[in-house]
Design a protein around this motif. Structure first.
Motif, PDB file in Angstrom:
ATOM      1  N   ALA A 467     -13.906  -0.169   6.289  1.00  0.00           N
ATOM      2  CA  ALA A 467     -14.839   0.099   5.205  1.00  0.00           C
ATOM      3  C   ALA A 467     -14.180   0.942   4.123  1.00  0.00           C
ATOM      4  O   ALA A 467     -14.392   0.708   2.921  1.00  0.00           O
ATOM      5  CB  ALA A 467     -16.083   0.807   5.739  1.00  0.00           C
ATOM      6  N   ALA A 468     -13.378   1.926   4.520  1.00  0.00           N
ATOM      7  CA  ALA A 468     -12.680   2.758   3.539  1.00  0.00           C
ATOM      8  C   ALA A 468     -11.716   1.912   2.700  1.00  0.00           C
ATOM      9  O   ALA A 468     -11.600   2.104   1.479  1.00  0.00           O
ATOM     10  CB  ALA A 468     -11.930   3.889   4.251  1.00  0.00           C
ATOM     11  N   GLU A 469     -11.029   0.956   3.363  1.00  0.00           N
ATOM     12  CA  GLU A 469     -10.116   0.068   2.619  1.00  0.00           C
ATOM     13  C   GLU A 469     -10.896  -0.792   1.627  1.00  0.00           C
ATOM     14  O   GLU A 469     -10.446  -1.010   0.493  1.00  0.00           O
ATOM     15  CB  GLU A 469      -9.346  -0.812   3.597  1.00  0.00           C
ATOM     16  CG  GLU A 469      -8.353  -0.038   4.473  1.00  0.00           C
ATOM     17  CD  GLU A 469      -7.696  -0.926   5.513  1.00  0.00           C
ATOM     18  OE1 GLU A 469      -8.072  -2.116   5.608  1.00  0.00           O
ATOM     19  OE2 GLU A 469      -6.811  -0.425   6.248  1.00  0.00           O
ATOM     20  N   LEU A 470     -12.061  -1.295   2.041  1.00  0.00           N
ATOM     21  CA  LEU A 470     -12.883  -2.099   1.127  1.00  0.00           C
ATOM     22  C   LEU A 470     -13.282  -1.305  -0.118  1.00  0.00           C
ATOM     23  O   LEU A 470     -13.329  -1.836  -1.225  1.00  0.00           O
ATOM     24  CB  LEU A 470     -14.146  -2.582   1.838  1.00  0.00           C
ATOM     25  CG  LEU A 470     -14.053  -3.828   2.721  1.00  0.00           C
ATOM     26  CD1 LEU A 470     -15.408  -4.110   3.350  1.00  0.00           C
ATOM     27  CD2 LEU A 470     -13.593  -5.027   1.911  1.00  0.00           C
ATOM     28  N   LEU A 471     -13.575  -0.027   0.089  1.00  0.00           N
ATOM     29  CA  LEU A 471     -14.059   0.808  -1.005  1.00  0.00           C
ATOM     30  C   LEU A 471     -12.930   1.462  -1.795  1.00  0.00           C
ATOM     31  O   LEU A 471     -13.190   2.155  -2.789  1.00  0.00           O
ATOM     32  CB  LEU A 471     -14.991   1.897  -0.450  1.00  0.00           C
ATOM     33  CG  LEU A 471     -16.264   1.385   0.232  1.00  0.00           C
ATOM     34  CD1 LEU A 471     -17.023   2.532   0.875  1.00  0.00           C
ATOM     35  CD2 LEU A 471     -17.155   0.669  -0.772  1.00  0.00           C
ATOM     36  N   GLY A 472     -11.689   1.300  -1.340  1.00  0.00           N
ATOM     37  CA  GLY A 472     -10.559   1.858  -2.067  1.00  0.00           C
ATOM     38  C   GLY A 472     -10.449   3.366  -1.956  1.00  0.00           C
ATOM     39  O   GLY A 472      -9.945   4.035  -2.872  1.00  0.00           O
ATOM     40  N   ILE A 473     -10.919   3.933  -0.835  1.00  0.00           N
ATOM     41  CA  ILE A 473     -10.814   5.371  -0.616  1.00  0.00           C
ATOM     42  C   ILE A 473     -10.175   5.609   0.740  1.00  0.00           C
ATOM     43  O   ILE A 473     -10.023   4.675   1.540  1.00  0.00           O
ATOM     44  CB  ILE A 473     -12.205   6.068  -0.668  1.00  0.00           C
ATOM     45  CG1 ILE A 473     -13.152   5.477   0.392  1.00  0.00           C
ATOM     46  CG2 ILE A 473     -12.812   5.960  -2.054  1.00  0.00           C
ATOM     47  CD1 ILE A 473     -14.506   6.159   0.429  1.00  0.00           C
ATOM     48  N   SER A 474      -9.795   6.866   1.009  1.00  0.00           N
ATOM     49  CA  SER A 474      -9.173   7.181   2.290  1.00  0.00           C
ATOM     50  C   SER A 474     -10.236   7.304   3.375  1.00  0.00           C
ATOM     51  O   SER A 474     -11.427   7.487   3.093  1.00  0.00           O
ATOM     52  CB  SER A 474      -8.385   8.496   2.189  1.00  0.00           C
ATOM     53  OG  SER A 474      -9.275   9.592   2.066  1.00  0.00           O
ATOM     54  N   PHE A 475      -9.776   7.228   4.616  1.00  0.00           N
ATOM     55  CA  PHE A 475     -10.696   7.378   5.747  1.00  0.00           C
ATOM     56  C   PHE A 475     -11.384   8.736   5.704  1.00  0.00           C
ATOM     57  O   PHE A 475     -12.581   8.860   5.968  1.00  0.00           O
ATOM     58  CB  PHE A 475      -9.913   7.216   7.054  1.00  0.00           C
ATOM     59  CG  PHE A 475     -10.722   7.484   8.296  1.00  0.00           C
ATOM     60  CD1 PHE A 475     -11.564   6.520   8.826  1.00  0.00           C
ATOM     61  CD2 PHE A 475     -10.661   8.725   8.929  1.00  0.00           C
ATOM     62  CE1 PHE A 475     -12.312   6.770   9.962  1.00  0.00           C
ATOM     63  CE2 PHE A 475     -11.406   8.983  10.063  1.00  0.00           C
ATOM     64  CZ  PHE A 475     -12.232   8.001  10.576  1.00  0.00           C
TER      65      PHE A 475
END
Length: 491
Positions: A467-475
């Motif tokens: 989900a973090a990758e989808l949103l372009g943010i870090s875990f």
């Protein structure tokens, strides 16, 4: 003044003699017993600063003696001697109330450290009684829950058993750990708090155990780790559930052997630390999901201390607010809450607990007139909707944003979440009359952010990394936002 008296219970004559000689050389009086019956007779006739018993005795188990001593009116610390590698026995003894344990073959240096800690706990030092008063608690509150919590901490401080502190984010887990340390016999030694989730995985071992010069690129000098820094004192492992599995194995060995090896070293160094761990996650569930080792869980979770969320003790809000405002207002005149503002705070659920209360008051102080905080200055968030479950539609848009939502075409299912956010922002900009604007911009933005995060989590079946990758943010950024917006993984 008479010397403190120690009781040694063991059926091995050679070991009894070795322990007696060592303790007498420390200036202590020593009684010995070869079985439970003799030990009970000694305990009936004398007061002891420490009892030290073997786990296996001819007429019973050392745990029986532990339970008898700790369940009575005695304040005598009692420690056990376990066979090499018998960590299960050590854990069972600590759970039964043992002060600490030693493993065979008994190391005399560790014995001396244990005795010194026990003498401080029992109020006996080589110079006699100590008159030091216990320090004030860092945990503010006069509710029954807080009185019971402080009483638990005072009891836990007398033991060297590992403590696992559980509680929601912002509930004061580190303050509780510091209280345990401050009330313990280790209060004059270091307290080291470590956020396990903030250390890069490649550096975890070096940070915990230290390293030798030249052990790796950049290791220009020898350096101690957290264990060495906390030697003699308390080491707090905050957010311990975030430790990588490989490090969990090494941590378990360090706890069991009470020795650590620096990166690049060939020998191990003894360490004497009391471990206090903390997490807002359910460690038992982490064990079930394979994210946390079961054997490490048992070693850390000997005694559990639960911190209540602020919503369970709202009667403490007024006292907490006064304490926080006194600190925030210093050195000027103290700010105060109006009766209406205090009533508003007492009706709020505080998903962020005491930390959120502090943030609310710090912001309100900037807007307050003449140092008096009114309800409008608090800007309390609306209660968040319940977390979405995979396959269930995300939370509805708040009523004040309904006209905007009605004029905004739905984003296709395959569109990235950022596109949805851009569309919503563009629609809001073109919304028209001010009556269509949200009454609270922070609440509206929180709702939009929450909806986007829930959609990403639903698409990845609540896999936070994906989900973090989808949103372009870090875990870590995603985890922080989920905590702030009270988004939880569905049961």
């Amino acid at each position: 003044m008479t010397a403190p008296r120690i009781l040694v219970v063991d059926d091995e004559a050679d070991l009894r003699e070795l322990l007696e000689i060592t303790l007498v050389r420390m200036g202590l009086d020593v009684d010995t017993a070869e079985n439970l019956a003799a030990a009970r007779d000694c305990l009936a006739r004398h007061e002891y600063a420490l009892a030290l018993t073997d786990m296996r005795l001819p007429d019973g188990s050392g745990i029986e003696l532990v339970r008898e001593v700790t369940s009575g009116q005695r304040s005598t610390p009692i420690a056990v001697i376990t066979a090499f590698g018998s960590t299960d026995n050590a854990v069972a003894a600590l759970k039964a109330g043992a002060f600490d344990y030693l493993s065979k073959p008994v190391g005399l240096d560790q014995l001396r450290l244990l005795v010194q800690s026990a003498l401080r706990v029992s109020g006996k030092v080589e110079a006699g009684e100590t008159g030091a008063r216990p320090p004030a608690s860092r945990l503010v509150g006069e509710s029954p829950l807080m009185h019971e919590l402080r009483a638990q901490i005072a009891r836990l401080a007398r033991s060297m058993a590992p403590v696992a502190i559980t509680g929601e984010s912002g509930s004061g887990k580190e303050l509780a750990a510091r209280d345990i340390h401050a009330h313990s016999a280790r209060a004059d030694k270091p307290f080291v708090a470590v956020n396990c989730g903030a250390i890069p995985e490649a550096l975890v071992e070096a940070e915990f155990f230290g390293y030798r010069k030249g052990a790796f690129t950049g290791a220009a000098d020898d350096r101690d780790g957290f264990f060495q820094a906390a030697n003699g004192g308390t080491l707090m492992l905050d957010e311990v559930a975030d430790l990588p599995l490989a490090m969990q194995v090494k941590l378990l060995r360090a706890i069991q052997e009470r020795r650590v090896r620096k990166v690049g070293a060939t020998t191990e160094d003894p360490v004497d630390v009391r471990l206090v761990s903390a997490t807002h996650q359910n460690l038992a569930e982490c064990v079930e999901k394979g994210r946390f080792r079961q054997d490490l869980f048992y070693r850390l979770n000997v005694i559990e201390l639960r911190l209540p969320p602020l919503r369970e003790r709202l009667e403490d809000v007024g006292l907490l607010a006064d304490t926080i405002l006194a600190r925030l207002s210093s050195p000027g005149p103290r700010a105060t809450l109006s009766p209406a503002a205090l009533q508003a705070l007492r009706g709020y659920a505080f998903p962020g607990n005491v930390r959120e209360l502090e943030n609310i008051l710090e912001r309100a102080l900037a807007f307050a007139n003449d140092g008096v905080i009114e309800p409008a200055d608090l800007a309390l968030r609306a209660a968040p909707p319940p977390p979405a479950v995979a396959g269930v539609a995300p939370a509805a848009v708040p009523p004040e944003a309904a006209p905007v939502a009605a004029t905004t075409p739905a984003a296709p299912a395959s569109a990235p979440a950022s596109a949805s956010a851009s569309t919503a922002a563009a629609a809001s900009a073109a919304a028209g009359p001010s009556s269509d604007l949200p009454s609270s911009l922070p609440e509206h933005l929180d709702m939009v952010e929450r909806e986007i995060i829930l959609r990403a989590l639903a698409r990845t079946n609540f896999n936070r990394t994906q989900a973090a990758e989808l949103l372009g943010i870090s875990f870590r950024q995603l985890r922080y936002r989920m905590q702030r917006l009270a988004i939880h993984e569905p049961e």
